[in-house]
Design an enzyme around this catalytic site. Structure first.
Site, short mmCIF file in Angstrom:
data_model
loop_
_atom_site.label_atom_id
_atom_site.label_comp_id
_atom_site.label_asym_id
_atom_site.label_seq_id
_atom_site.Cartn_x
_atom_site.Cartn_y
_atom_site.Cartn_z
CE1 TYR A 145 0.99 -0.32 4.42
CE2 TYR A 145 -0.11 1.81 4.42
CZ TYR A 145 0.71 0.89 5.03
OH TYR A 145 1.25 1.18 6.26
CE LYS A 165 3.09 2.98 3.16
NZ LYS A 165 3.17 3.03 4.60
CD GLU A 202 9.69 1.47 10.78
OE1 GLU A 202 9.63 2.43 10.00
OE2 GLU A 202 9.67 0.29 10.41
CG LEU A 243 8.18 2.14 4.98
CD1 LEU A 243 7.93 0.89 4.15
CD2 LEU A 243 6.88 2.90 5.17
N1 PMP Z 1 7.44 3.57 9.12
C1 PMP Z 1 6.31 2.85 9.10
C2 PMP Z 1 6.29 1.54 9.78
C3 PMP Z 1 5.15 3.36 8.47
O1 PMP Z 1 4.03 2.64 8.45
C4 PMP Z 1 5.21 4.64 7.88
C5 PMP Z 1 3.99 5.26 7.24
N2 PMP Z 1 3.39 4.48 6.30
C6 PMP Z 1 6.42 5.35 7.92
C7 PMP Z 1 7.52 4.78 8.55
C8 PMP Z 1 6.55 6.70 7.28
O2 PMP Z 1 6.62 6.60 5.89
P1 PMP Z 1 6.11 7.80 4.96
O3 PMP Z 1 6.91 8.99 5.36
O4 PMP Z 1 6.45 7.33 3.60
O5 PMP Z 1 4.66 7.95 5.21
#
Ligand code: PMP
Length: 286
Positions: free
Chosen positions: A32, A150, A182, A206
């Site tokens: 996603y 993701k 994270e 991620l």
């Molecule tokens: N880490 C994780 C586990 C996430 O789910 C997300 C958000 N989807 C992020 C980091 C941040 O990623 P982004 O800045 O691309 O939204």
């Protein structure tokens, strides 16, 4: 009622349907993206499209939509749903074969399922939480080992949010081998003096699209950036802490496991980065 997108059709949300054999539903076999909308425009669409491609490639899933079409679908949903501030959620799964089977279906006969929908969030950018800061707890990171992809496998992050809620906090930072990986749905940062510290990239986290943009803006503004892991104790003793994600942008963290970070109020580095990020992203929005 929202208009959503399913496999080529724009439909009212209550008419959109996906098979019970869909591998996203049965096996979390899907990926996603979440892209923010500000002023009716998409924030860092190119970054999200690129990460989507990578997620699909890592899972040997064919990419069912070419880039210009993907952008058109996003824009059409923004238009149809009159979104000024909010998000577009996109999900692609390996599709729905005739039966449940661990083996991947033949991509020639089973086409991926593509779903997009909007989330209207007026006030997303001018958020009260950004003025107050959020509280986080630490929990053990019990996710699988490919967090760089993701996937829609969000049960542990969802449990983490519930643990935070039960503890009277807003979110959880996950810890592996003594170091923060994270947040449940965001990347984690601390600030020591004028240095911004966030975990290095790898399969453990991620690769946040907001992370990449914020670090780029920080470096352009001559701020020091260190990409390395840190512990909860180091974070509690830091001058500031914050998170980033597509939907929270830059959000200060003022408390970790009950201990105030710095003065226990949002810090100036996080505030500055939020401002730069919002300004630059609005300018580059499509
Ligand atoms: N880490 C994780 C586990 C996430 O789910 C997300 C958000 N989807 C992020 C980091 C941040 O990623 P982004 O800045 O691309 O939204």
């Amino acid at each position: 009622m929202r208009t959503v997108y399913v496999n080529g059709d724009y439909l009212p949300e209550n008419e959109a349907k996906v098979s019970i054999f869909d591998r996203g539903f049965l096996m979390a076999d899907g990926v996603y993206e979440v892209t923010s909308v500000l002023d009716g425009k998409l924030i860092d669409f190119a970054g999200h499209a690129k990460r989507l491609e990578r997620s699909l490639r890592e899972l040997d899933m064919p990419h069912p939509v070419v880039l210009p079409d993907l952008l058109d679908i996003h824009r059409e949903l923004v238009r149809l749903n009159e979104i000024n501030e909010g998000m577009i959620y996109l999900q692609i799964t390996r599709g729905a074969p005739d039966d449940r089977d661990f083996v991947f279906p033949d991509p020639e006969t089973t086409k991926p399922t593509v779903v997009l929908f909007t989330q209207n969030k007026p006030g997303l950018a001018d958020s009260p939480a950004a003025r107050k800061g959020i509280k986080v707890i630490s929990i053990e990171d019990q996710r699988w080992a490919r967090r760089d992809i993701k996937t829609v496998q969000l049960l542990f992050p969802s449990m983490g949010k519930m643990m935070a809620k039960a503890a009277g906090a807003d979110d959880a930072w996950m810890v592996e081998d003594g170091h923060v990986t994270e947040g449940t749905s965001n990347n984690a940062y601390i600030v020591k003096g004028s240095t911004i510290i966030t975990r290095h990239l790898g399969n453990e986290i991620l690769h946040g699209i907001t992370r990449a943009a914020v670090l780029r803006f920080a470096r352009e503004a001559q701020m020091q950036v260190e990409e390395r892991s840190f512990t909860i104790a180091e974070a509690q003793a830091a001058d500031e802490a914050f998170i980033t994600s597509a939907s929270t942008f830059v959000m200060p963290v003022v408390e970790i496991d009950g201990a105030p970070v710095g003065k226990g109020t949002p810090g100036s580095v996080a505030a500055r980065l939020r401002e730069i990020y919002l300004d630059e992203s609005r300018k580059a929005a499509v």
